[in-house]
Design a protein around this motif. Structure first.
Motif, PDB file in Angstrom:
ATOM      1  N   ALA A   1      38.235  20.797  43.152  1.00 34.38           N
ATOM      2  CA  ALA A   1      37.510  21.446  42.041  1.00 34.38           C
ATOM      3  C   ALA A   1      36.279  22.127  42.616  1.00 34.38           C
ATOM      4  N   LEU A   2      35.973  23.313  42.091  1.00 32.61           N
ATOM      5  CA  LEU A   2      34.800  24.059  42.555  1.00 32.61           C
ATOM      6  C   LEU A   2      34.204  24.832  41.392  1.00 32.61           C
ATOM      7  N   VAL A   3      32.890  24.651  41.181  1.00 31.57           N
ATOM      8  CA  VAL A   3      32.159  25.385  40.146  1.00 31.57           C
ATOM      9  C   VAL A   3      30.946  26.036  40.789  1.00 31.57           C
ATOM     10  N   LEU A   4      30.814  27.339  40.612  1.00 36.12           N
ATOM     11  CA  LEU A   4      29.623  28.078  41.048  1.00 36.12           C
ATOM     12  C   LEU A   4      28.810  28.415  39.803  1.00 36.12           C
ATOM     13  N   THR A   5      27.481  28.244  39.890  1.00 38.23           N
ATOM     14  CA  THR A   5      26.629  28.447  38.704  1.00 38.23           C
ATOM     15  C   THR A   5      25.516  29.463  38.990  1.00 38.23           C
ATOM     16  N   PRO A   6      25.844  30.717  39.241  1.00 37.41           N
ATOM     17  CA  PRO A   6      24.811  31.697  39.581  1.00 37.41           C
ATOM     18  C   PRO A   6      24.093  32.282  38.371  1.00 37.41           C
ATOM     19  N   HIS A   7      22.809  32.597  38.558  1.00 35.86           N
ATOM     20  CA  HIS A   7      22.154  33.529  37.650  1.00 35.86           C
ATOM     21  C   HIS A   7      22.434  34.933  38.186  1.00 35.86           C
ATOM     22  N   PRO A   8      22.093  36.000  37.464  1.00 35.82           N
ATOM     23  CA  PRO A   8      22.478  37.344  37.918  1.00 35.82           C
ATOM     24  C   PRO A   8      22.015  37.700  39.325  1.00 35.82           C
ATOM     25  N   GLY A   9      20.835  37.227  39.744  1.00 39.26           N
ATOM     26  CA  GLY A   9      20.367  37.514  41.094  1.00 39.26           C
ATOM     27  C   GLY A   9      21.265  36.891  42.141  1.00 39.26           C
ATOM     28  N   GLU A  10      21.630  35.633  41.940  1.00 43.00           N
ATOM     29  CA  GLU A  10      22.523  34.961  42.884  1.00 43.00           C
ATOM     30  C   GLU A  10      23.916  35.579  42.844  1.00 43.00           C
ATOM     31  N   ALA A  11      24.358  35.969  41.643  1.00 46.76           N
ATOM     32  CA  ALA A  11      25.654  36.631  41.518  1.00 46.76           C
ATOM     33  C   ALA A  11      25.681  37.936  42.300  1.00 46.76           C
ATOM     34  N   SER A  12      24.562  38.657  42.299  1.00 51.19           N
ATOM     35  CA  SER A  12      24.509  39.932  43.027  1.00 51.19           C
ATOM     36  C   SER A  12      24.674  39.715  44.526  1.00 51.19           C
ATOM     37  N   ARG A  13      24.146  38.599  45.030  1.00 53.72           N
ATOM     38  CA  ARG A  13      24.300  38.305  46.451  1.00 53.72           C
ATOM     39  C   ARG A  13      25.729  37.846  46.768  1.00 53.72           C
ATOM     40  N   LEU A  14      26.331  37.106  45.866  1.00 54.38           N
ATOM     41  CA  LEU A  14      27.721  36.686  46.078  1.00 54.38           C
ATOM     42  C   LEU A  14      28.670  37.877  46.139  1.00 54.38           C
ATOM     43  N   LEU A  15      28.371  38.929  45.386  1.00 52.19           N
ATOM     44  CA  LEU A  15      29.232  40.110  45.348  1.00 52.19           C
ATOM     45  C   LEU A  15      28.670  41.280  46.148  1.00 52.19           C
ATOM     46  N   ASN A  16      27.532  41.051  46.810  1.00 49.53           N
ATOM     47  CA  ASN A  16      26.920  42.089  47.661  1.00 49.53           C
ATOM     48  C   ASN A  16      26.673  43.386  46.890  1.00 49.53           C
ATOM     49  N   CYS A  17      25.992  43.245  45.754  1.00 47.64           N
ATOM     50  CA  CYS A  17      25.638  44.405  44.943  1.00 47.64           C
ATOM     51  C   CYS A  17      24.272  44.145  44.329  1.00 47.64           C
ATOM     52  N   ASN A  18      23.796  45.048  43.468  1.00 49.03           N
ATOM     53  CA  ASN A  18      22.495  44.813  42.837  1.00 49.03           C
ATOM     54  C   ASN A  18      22.660  44.128  41.482  1.00 49.03           C
ATOM     55  N   ILE A  19      21.541  43.646  40.951  1.00 48.02           N
ATOM     56  CA  ILE A  19      21.577  42.904  39.693  1.00 48.02           C
ATOM     57  C   ILE A  19      22.047  43.802  38.547  1.00 48.02           C
ATOM     58  N   ALA A  20      21.639  45.060  38.584  1.00 46.12           N
ATOM     59  CA  ALA A  20      22.053  45.989  37.527  1.00 46.12           C
ATOM     60  C   ALA A  20      23.577  46.091  37.448  1.00 46.12           C
ATOM     61  N   LYS A  21      24.229  46.056  38.601  1.00 47.06           N
ATOM     62  CA  LYS A  21      25.695  46.110  38.634  1.00 47.06           C
ATOM     63  C   LYS A  21      26.288  44.867  37.994  1.00 47.06           C
ATOM     64  N   ILE A  22      25.704  43.712  38.250  1.00 49.93           N
ATOM     65  CA  ILE A  22      26.175  42.470  37.638  1.00 49.93           C
ATOM     66  C   ILE A  22      26.052  42.546  36.125  1.00 49.93           C
ATOM     67  N   GLU A  23      24.868  42.951  35.655  1.00 49.57           N
ATOM     68  CA  GLU A  23      24.591  42.956  34.220  1.00 49.57           C
ATOM     69  C   GLU A  23      25.302  44.081  33.494  1.00 49.57           C
ATOM     70  N   SER A  24      25.757  45.110  34.218  1.00 53.88           N
ATOM     71  CA  SER A  24      26.453  46.219  33.563  1.00 53.88           C
ATOM     72  C   SER A  24      27.800  45.785  33.000  1.00 53.88           C
ATOM     73  N   ASP A  25      28.386  44.727  33.560  1.00 60.50           N
ATOM     74  CA  ASP A  25      29.615  44.153  33.006  1.00 60.50           C
ATOM     75  C   ASP A  25      29.688  42.697  33.450  1.00 60.50           C
ATOM     76  N   ARG A  26      29.091  41.817  32.659  1.00 65.09           N
ATOM     77  CA  ARG A  26      29.018  40.409  33.029  1.00 65.09           C
ATOM     78  C   ARG A  26      30.411  39.761  33.094  1.00 65.09           C
ATOM     79  N   TYR A  27      31.307  40.220  32.258  1.00 56.65           N
ATOM     80  CA  TYR A  27      32.663  39.674  32.270  1.00 56.65           C
ATOM     81  C   TYR A  27      33.366  39.996  33.584  1.00 56.65           C
ATOM     82  N   LEU A  28      33.302  41.250  33.986  1.00 59.32           N
ATOM     83  CA  LEU A  28      33.961  41.660  35.221  1.00 59.32           C
ATOM     84  C   LEU A  28      33.301  41.011  36.429  1.00 59.32           C
ATOM     85  N   SER A  29      31.975  40.905  36.413  1.00 56.23           N
ATOM     86  CA  SER A  29      31.267  40.288  37.535  1.00 56.23           C
ATOM     87  C   SER A  29      31.674  38.833  37.708  1.00 56.23           C
ATOM     88  N   SER A  30      31.703  38.092  36.616  1.00 53.91           N
ATOM     89  CA  SER A  30      32.092  36.681  36.707  1.00 53.91           C
ATOM     90  C   SER A  30      33.544  36.548  37.146  1.00 53.91           C
TER      91      SER A  30
END
Length: 517
Positions: free
Chosen positions: A381-410
């Motif tokens: 079992a594995l659960v990752l719990t990022p806020h948008p800043g951490e999510a941006s680093r996981l996907l190597n993009c900026n925070i705006a990209k994460i927040e532009s489509d939170r469903y797709l980013s997750s």
């Protein structure tokens, strides 16, 4: 694991909780209406009636309203509302881009009925909106995907500057229905009434703020619609989840999991302490913290139930049945050493794992991506719990990209790291993934802005870890953990207010929540 097998039977039947893309709504709505024996114009009348009812409930004393109409079916809903308001003696002003223009289809009929009622339509102009009690936003609907044209942008700006109550019909004008993003401007509504199905952008991220209080109306065709439609996601809160099972009478502390929390670097003892204490309050039998030697006293002070160690990480890993890593971990040499040792251990001894905070940053920075993914894929079992800043680093993009489509980013995080992804924020998204196929997601209804304070994420990590340590699947642990955490925050806000809330305020409510109180 499906979207509904965590929910009570009653919760599964509530159509307002099912999230469906705007494209599906536009495509399936006519079919559902036909099956229900309802014409599309009758559906428009029902929409206008539902919107008028919402207006009267929210602002019962409103006697002067302005309806801002566009050129499509959303405008038709607005004309129906205007007619109903006028019939009840309310002063109604309708404005649009070109009053002389005839609308098409069902909207044309609604426009004609407004005119036959003696209603007049004026042209967009610099109005003194403050002379009205309520603005009804019937400007743009779900069909808008590109940039809103300048004339409509100007009207949106005027409404937002007016600082008077706004009711938006179906969604705030200028919002992209599937993501909640402004195109590039969006009505800042006080109340939004949405029809047929809840659109994704209304319930997560900035879109949740734009829409204000959300009301749902299925217009009498909900059952027919959902017999055809495929729900993209499911709104959820603690009250909708199946009750936790009673604990066995013969159980002992080892029966309820052994959780190891790794973190607490120099000067950051509080984060891992919050994770550990939250886990205890949510029912874990044993909790041990592996921390920097300098943090030991701060973590154990006043909470003797937390076990501690700062030596022999491998021995602590052998002891535990589940691991939490990241809160207060830092990113210095000590942090890198512990994180690398953890991953080396997991290569040979896979165990359930929750990664948060600097654990996510260190995960994103790991060089051998193939080896990392191979290790993660073997975890039970594995659960990752990022806020948008951490999510941006996981996907190597900026925070705006994460927040532009939170469903797709997750979704991308869940796929890339073969995990369940908890993308935190307003309308936290819990994205499922299994065997390289995303199975759907939940969106948490609960939570409030008072929870935007230090330590809340660390607390959530401990709650999710607690459920995972007690034998929940990663999906179930994430959903129950997020919902319990949000419910605790809402209970504190109800009792004391949002301002001044701190993470440790949630510890006692969490205990009550997991006990069904």
């Amino acid at each position: 694991m499906t979207l509904t097998n965590l929910l009570t039977e009653q919760a599964e039947l509530i159509l307002a909780h099912k999230i469906v893309s705007s494209e599906q709504v536009r495509t399936i709505e006519p079919k559902a209406a036909q099956i229900a024996g309802c014409s599309m114009f009758e559906l428009m009348q029902r929409a206008g009636e539902a919107a008028f009812k919402a207006l009267k409930q929210a602002w019962p004393n409103a006697m002067n309203i302005i309806v801002v109409a566009g050129n499509g079916n959303n405008a038709g809903d607005g004309y129906v509302l205007a007619k109903l308001a006028k019939q009840q003696g309310i002063n109604v002003v309708v404005i649009c881009e070109k009053p002389e223009r005839e609308l098409i289809g069902d909207a044309k009929q609604a426009q004609l009925e407004w005119q036959q009622q003696g209603g007049e339509t004026q042209q967009f102009a610099e109005l003194d909106y403050t002379q009205f009690d309520v603005v009804v936003d019937a400007l743009l609907g779900t069909g808008v995907t590109g940039e809103v044209k300048p004339a409509f942008q100007a009207v949106i700006q005027q409404i937002n500057r007016a600082n008077i109550p706004v009711l938006s019909i179906d969604l705030p004008s200028g919002m992209f229905a599937n993501t909640g993003q402004a195109l590039p401007l969006c009505i800042d509504a006080d109340v939004t009434i949405t029809f047929i199905a809840t659109k994704p952008g209304l319930v997560s991220g900035i879109g949740k703020e734009f829409c204000g209080k959300l009301i749902f109306a299925d217009l009498g065709v909900g059952k027919e619609f959902f017999d055809i439609a495929r729900s993209r996601a499911q709104l959820v809160d603690w009250s909708m989840l199946q009750s936790l099972q009673s604990r066995p009478v013969h159980g002992h502390k080892g029966s309820f999991g052994k959780l190891l929390c790794i973190g607490g670097n120099q000067g950051m003892a509080g984060a891992i302490r919050l994770s550990a204490e939250a886990a205890l309050r949510c029912g874990v039998g044993l909790v041990k913290v592996y921390c920097h030697e300098s943090s030991s006293i701060s973590i154990s002070a006043g909470r003797p139930e937390i076990m501690l160690t700062h030596k022999e990480l491998e021995a602590a890993l052998d002891w535990c049945s589940c691991i939490v890593v990241g809160p207060g971990l830092g990113q210095d040499n000590w942090a890198h050493q512990q994180f690398s040792s953890l991953f080396e251990y997991l290569k040979h001894h896979p165990k359930p794992l929750v990664i948060d905070a600097d654990g996510l940053n260190l995960l994103a920075a790991m060089k051998d991506k193939a080896a990392v993914q191979n290790t993660l894929a073997r975890l039970p079992a594995l659960v990752l719990t990022p806020h948008p800043g951490e999510a941006s680093r996981l996907l190597n993009c900026n925070i705006a990209k994460i927040e532009s489509d939170r469903y797709l980013s997750s979704q991308h995080i869940a796929q890339k790291y073969q995990s369940v992804c908890v993308l935190k924020g307003a309308g936290t998204i819990i994205q499922m993934q299994e065997l390289h196929q995303v199975r759907g997601c939940f969106v948490c209804k609960g939570g409030n802005p008072g929870m935007a304070t230090a330590g809340m994420g660390d607390l959530l990590t401990g709650v999710v870890g607690a459920f995972l340590a007690q034998g929940f699947t990663s999906q179930k642990a994430a959903v129950y953990g997020v919902c319990a955490h949000a419910e605790a925050g809402d209970r504190v806000a109800i009792q004391y207010g949002q301002r001044g809330m701190i993470a440790s305020d949630l510890l006692q409510p969490l205990r009550a929540i997991v006990n069904g109180l």
